[in-house]
Design an enzyme around this catalytic site. Structure first.
Site, mmCIF file in Angstrom:
data_model
loop_
_atom_site.group_PDB
_atom_site.id
_atom_site.type_symbol
_atom_site.label_atom_id
_atom_site.label_comp_id
_atom_site.label_asym_id
_atom_site.label_seq_id
_atom_site.Cartn_x
_atom_site.Cartn_y
_atom_site.Cartn_z
ATOM 1 N N LYS A 1 0.737 -1.592 -0.669
ATOM 2 C CA LYS A 1 0.522 -0.308 0.201
ATOM 3 C C LYS A 1 0.697 1.363 -0.034
ATOM 4 O O LYS A 1 1.493 1.083 0.847
ATOM 5 C CB LYS A 1 -0.841 -0.028 1.393
ATOM 6 C CG LYS A 1 -1.881 0.690 1.556
ATOM 7 C CD LYS A 1 -3.092 0.954 2.302
ATOM 8 C CE LYS A 1 -3.799 1.803 2.537
ATOM 9 N NZ LYS A 1 -5.026 2.277 3.472
ATOM 10 N N SER B 1 -10.127 2.019 2.904
ATOM 11 C CA SER B 1 -8.684 3.364 1.938
ATOM 12 C C SER B 1 -7.669 2.487 1.623
ATOM 13 O O SER B 1 -7.774 3.023 0.798
ATOM 14 C CB SER B 1 -7.798 3.734 2.825
ATOM 15 O OG SER B 1 -7.082 3.501 3.318
ATOM 16 N N SER C 1 -10.239 0.119 7.153
ATOM 17 C CA SER C 1 -9.162 0.339 5.900
ATOM 18 C C SER C 1 -8.906 -0.525 5.255
ATOM 19 O O SER C 1 -8.617 -1.300 4.334
ATOM 20 C CB SER C 1 -8.819 2.010 5.556
ATOM 21 O OG SER C 1 -9.169 3.308 5.728
#
Lengths: 485, 491, 95
Positions: free
Chosen positions: B78, B158, B182
């Site tokens: 990420k 997210s 998330s």
């Protein structure tokens, strides 16, 4: 202390002063990062990515800095808080890389304490300490390297500071300076801050307000970052007069932050910082509550050296020194140690005189500290010993001192080598006295009716003996020979 | 080659160890898959050269009989995690071009254990979002689509890039982060497994901060065992993070497949929220039945303050974010806008560098911390947070873990919830309480809805008791036997 | 609590985010909406409750006073939009 009042056109005013002293912790590394603390490194050479506020960087607290805060708190007889916390103070400035300063607003590490301050005249007063907390210093903005840009050096960013906040307990510029001086002495004795004001390692924000004697507190102005005793006093005097003038003209004081301009000797409003501040303090979520074990606090307490106030009292009592001499000699650890080594087994008052007047005077003229004294304490003690035992006169001692300063050996060596031993041998002196009287019969006759004229005879004998005669012995002999009582 | 990308992380590591294929082979397979799947917009940066270099180094270690627990396994990262020398933007224009001179602890741990980095994964800007639409680099598409529809769906957020890439077989697993859901919400939306461990289990050092007291890293993978394997490598005490827990990391993989008989599973009655789709309700009941069948004792519990978790979160998280994001000022790194004065440069940099959602949250955070509002908003939210955590503590007196739905809906269409921020925020209603209390939570794919979209069930456990979660998640995984895969429309 | 355009202007200024005049009213409405939803927290009895700033029960760990970082200006200047002679260069600060 009524003499500290300001006489205005409309009557007397009292100054009320409180100080926030920022003392840089004498640590190797920064408060929350492993970058070095120091003076004189190249720009941004002592900056970690933590200090520069890079993404994802996190603070970890320096144990030594915590210990120094506790130590200082103990030195201020203050309450040590077993649990304290760190908060963020949020504002934007190019030398504040994180966009916030990590400080301790709500739960400081040290609470209330007190500092006994001694004035030069030996009188004392107590300043209440409101709190001491740990916080980060900011970096440095340099505005004169380029006409259109500001240059930023973050070497200072993240350096540990102890902010020591006093109560508004001072009433004159001199007292404020005495407070800072006493505090500085304490910090240096504790070894928690080197107190170097020139390097900015100790600096004060001064809160100044004025009021009619007996009335409530007036509106205060804060003068930021004043970094010498002289400037502290100048800034206060200027600011107090400014406030009195405004009030006497029927005006009102606006609470604001002001800057002291040493060049002009005046304070001025920091307009750029006047914009409403709202620091949005909140607990720093990157840090946990700081909890101090009782045992650690006690360990620190046990390690405390003799503190300046206690030492000053001891010097006055044990050695019989004046308040002034005791104050001067305890102002620095090294001085006190020097004096005590020199005074061992000697007339301590005499050693104190020689240390304060001759040695420190000479050192200060050459801008040197006592650690750089060319005369070791044992040698100065020896010199005083020679005076005490009558081997040399005080006057000769001055000559010897010069030779010691030049590094010409021990006191006794110098005295013997240079033949400076005081002549107390009555036989040798009698001969000189008789010869003198015989050569000056008219003066000898005159002195009988005018005894104070004996000084001329004493002077002649001293001259004859190259200053080495013991003046007391000479005096006694002359009196006996000339028949003066 | 598709075979290699379809492997679970656990099987791939075993295949590498036994030299059935090389790290270079499996890495190339993934790089090809990534190239063919760019329309998903899952990766913001692909690092093929570094990947192959790391893979060859892994092959050399394997040849020498060495190698860590993830040796040769290609993973995605990420973009919230700093990767040394590789652009790290956290989905924000304000960090465009930023190349950290350091590697985050979590990714460094993965490389230490032999994993191979394929690239950086798209995400909501600064992890603020539940649909990946706030990314400065465009939204990520969910590999899943409603049956008979070509409409692009959100992979959630997210960690949308992480979830999408794992679901589309572009990497064997991916790092993700979870501040309010998330990890778990995108895992649920993409039929993958996502675990947010106990706060402090994974170091936050080098992970771009959103809300420091809530942010926690974790993996998104295709099986519960994979999650256990990857989390074990990511975890560990880090002296560089003051909030990192000084505890040993258990071998989480040992807990998967363990007997769950006798474990008490709590069903919190307050999680039956108004307007919850019947499908979600049914799935939840199904999950209860599966665990009961596996021998768990089901108990009803009450978490009375749980309904206040979202509003409390929307004070605490923006407040911390408003301060955490102050460092993005254009002075030392990242984007700097023009302007006549310093203040203008600050204001323009942040206006142009941040997207609307980030700006909105900074404004709210600034407001709730500002003079006169601190007590009414921030301090009150922290007290409610305590109430929420206390609720969990009471629940642990009667149960060992909680079972809830992961999300109140299945994946929705991109652009669907733009109009009202609060509607978007409600996505996190089931996940946020665990963040506030710092507890571990795992989302396990449990079934498909009527449109053929995946749905997930969430398990929440005691602090540091990920082991129990892995055992229960393993039981759910086995019972659900979720094998569905999205149709490969993107390549 | 309803937030007006003036408040948004003040808060945006504090947060150093330029918001055009035309955005102030819409933002005020949005933020008011969110704050209105948040206000349900007032229903919770928080009398005597200790605020919870962190989920960690441990206390602050301490680092030894050892220099282990810094010393490499290029490392911190490498991403700077402008730097010169070892300094970060930023827009003129007017004191």
């Amino acid at each position: 202390m009524t003499d500290t009042l300001i006489q205005g056109r409309t009557g007397p005013w009292e100054i009320v002063l409180g100080l926030e002293v920022h003392a840089q912790v004498a640590s190797r590394a920064k408060l929350f990062s492993g970058a070095a603390v120091g003076f004189g490194a190249g720009p941004n050479a002592q900056v970690s990515t933590v200090d520069a506020g890079f993404p994802g960087m996190l603070p970890v607290l320096n144990r030594f800095c915590v210990e120094q805060a506790v130590k200082t708190g103990l030195g201020l007889n203050a309450q040590i808080h077993r649990t304290s916390r760190f908060d963020r103070k949020n504002y934007f400035y190019p030398d504040l890389p994180q966009g916030y300063q990590i400080s301790q607003l709500y739960h400081p590490i040290v609470g209330e304490g007190a500092l006994e301050v001694e004035r030069d005249d030996g009188s004392t007063f107590t300043v209440g300490i409101e709190r001491l907390h740990l916080e980060q210093d900011a970096g440095k903005s340099i505005h004169d390297m380029d006409p259109h840009s500001t240059y930023v050096d973050l070497n200072r960013s993240g350096t540990a500071l102890m902010e020591i906040v006093s109560r508004p307990d001072m009433r004159s510029a001199e007292d404020a300076a005495a407070y800072v001086r006493t505090l500085r002495t304490l910090l240096r004795a504790l070894g928690t801050c080197d107190g170097d004001m020139e390097k900015g390692n100790l600096r004060a924000d001064v809160n100044v307000s004025v009021r009619r004697p007996g009335e409530g507190l007036g509106t205060r102005c804060e003068i930021k970052n004043v970094n010498s005793f002289r400037f502290i006093m100048q800034a206060i005097e200027y600011e107090a007069r400014r406030q009195v003038e405004i009030l006497e003209d029927g005006g009102k004081i606006t609470q604001e932050t002001r800057l002291f301009d040493p060049g002009r000797g005046e304070t001025r409003s920091m307009r750029s910082k006047e914009e409403a501040h709202d620091y949005r303090y909140f607990p720093d979520p990157d840090l946990l509550p700081l909890v101090l074990e009782e045992a650690w606090i006690e360990e620190i307490r046990a390690s405390l050296p003799e503190l300046p106030a206690a030492r000053r009292r001891r010097f006055a009592e044990q050695y019989g020194l004046t308040a002034y001499d005791a104050g001067v000699l305890t102002a620095e650890d090294e001085r006190a140690a020097y004096f005590e080594r020199a005074a061992g087994g000697r007339n301590a008052k005499l050693v104190a005189n020689w240390t304060v007047n001759d040695l420190l005077g000479r050192l200060s003229a050459e801008d040197r500290g006592i650690a750089e004294s060319p005369i070791p304490p044992e040698t100065l003690g020896e010199l005083v010993g020679l005076i005490e035992e009558g081997t040399i006169s005080s006057k000769i001692a001055k000559t010897v001192f010069e030779k010691l300063w030049a590094g010409e050996g021990s006191a006794r060596e110098v005295v013997e080598r240079e033949g400076l031993v005081q002549v107390s041998d009555t036989g040798a002196l009698e001969a000189a006295v008789d010869k003198l009287i015989a050569a000056n019969p008219d003066k000898a006759e005159a002195v009988k009716s005018k005894p104070q004229a004996i000084g001329w005879f004493v002077g002649q004998v001293m001259k004859e003996t190259g200053g080495k005669a013991n003046p007391a012995v000479v005096n006694a002999l002359l009196r006996a020979r000339l028949g003066i009582d | 080659m598709t075979e290699l990308t379809a492997l679970t992380l656990t099987d791939a590591v075993e295949g590498l160890r036994t030299k059935r294929f090389s790290a270079e082979e499996i890495t190339r397979a993934h790089l090809e898959a990534m190239e063919g799947a760019r329309t998903l917009n899952a990766f913001t940066v692909e690092t093929p050269d570094r990947a192959l270099e790391m893979a060859r180094a892994s092959d050399a270690r394997i040849a020498r009989g060495e190698g860590g627990p993830l040796e040769g396994a290609p993973l995605g990262v990420k973009d919230l995690f700093s990767t040394e020398g590789v652009e790290t933007t956290a989905g924000s224009r304000i960090l465009q071009g930023f190349k950290p001179p350091y590697e985050s602890t979590v990714t460094a741990n993965l490389w230490r254990d032999g994993a191979v980095m394929l690239g950086k994964l798209n995400m909501d800007e600064f992890a603020m979002g539940s649909s990946n639409e706030t990314s400065a680099w465009g939204p990520v598409a969910n590999p899943w689509r409603s049956r008979g529809s070509n409409a692009s769906l959100t992979p959630g957020g997210s960690s949308g890039g992480s979830a999408s890439a794992v679901a589309a077989d572009l990497c064997l697993g991916a790092t993700a982060s979870d501040t309010g859901g998330s990890i778990r919400q995108p895992a649920a939306f993409t039929g993958t497994v996502g675990i947010k461990p106990t706060y402090g289990r994974c170091s936050r050092w080098g992970m771009v901060a959103f809300a420091s007291s809530l942010d926690q890293a974790g993996p998104i993978t295709r099986s519960v065992s994979d999650a256990a394997l990857m989390l074990r490598s990511m975890s560990g005490h880090d002296p560089k993070d003051s909030t990192s827990l000084p505890v040993e990391t258990p071998d989480f993989t040992q807990f998967v497949g363990r007997d769950v008989r006798g474990l008490r599973v709590g069903v919190p009655r307050e999680y039956r929220v108004d307007g919850m789709p019947a499908e979600i309700e049914q799935l939840w009941e199904q999950g209860v039945a599966w665990l009961r069948d596996a021998g768990c004792e089901i108990v009803e519990v009450s978490l009375p303050h749980t309904r206040y978790a979202l509003p409390a979160y929307y004070i605490v998280a923006p407040a911390e974010a408003s301060s955490n994001l102050a460092r993005y000022d254009g002075m030392r790194f990242g984007y700097r806008a023009g302007g006549g004065t310093l203040t203008e440069v600050y204001e323009n940099t942040r206006a142009e560098g941040f997207g609307d959602e980030v700006k909105r949250r900074i404004l709210i955070g600034t407001y709730v911390l500002s003079a006169g509002f601190y007590d009414a908003y921030y301090l009150r939210a922290l007290k409610v947070r305590r109430r929420i955590a206390d609720d969990f503590d009471r629940a642990w007196e009667t149960c060992d873990a909680l079972l809830t739905p992961s999300t109140p809906t299945a994946a929705f269409a991109l652009g669907d919830k733009d109009a009202d921020p609060v509607t978007m925020y409600l996505n996190d209603v089931f996940t946020v309480p665990a963040n506030l209390a710092g507890l571990p939570g795992i989302s396990v794919p449990a079934g498909l809805d009527a449109n053929g979209l995946p749905l997930g069930l969430q398990l929440v456990g005691r602090a540091l008791d990920e082991g129990t979660l892995f055992s229960l998640a393993g039981a759910l995984e086995q019972a659900a036997a979720f094998r569905a895969k999205p149709e490969r429309w993107w390549s | 609590m309803a937030v007006d355009a003036e408040t948004v202007r003040r808060v945006a200024r504090l947060a150093r985010i330029a918001e055009p005049e035309a955005r102030l009213d819409p933002l005020a409405r949005e933020i008011s909406g969110i704050l209105g939803w948040i206000e349900q927290l007032n229903e919770v009895d928080v009398e005597g409750v200790e605020p919870m700033a962190t989920a960690v029960h441990a206390t602050q760990p301490l680092r030894e006073d050892v220099v282990a970082d810094g010393g490499d200006p290029a490392r911190v200047l490498g991403n700077a939009p402008r730097s010169d002679d070892g300094f970060f260069v930023v827009p003129k600060v007017v004191e």
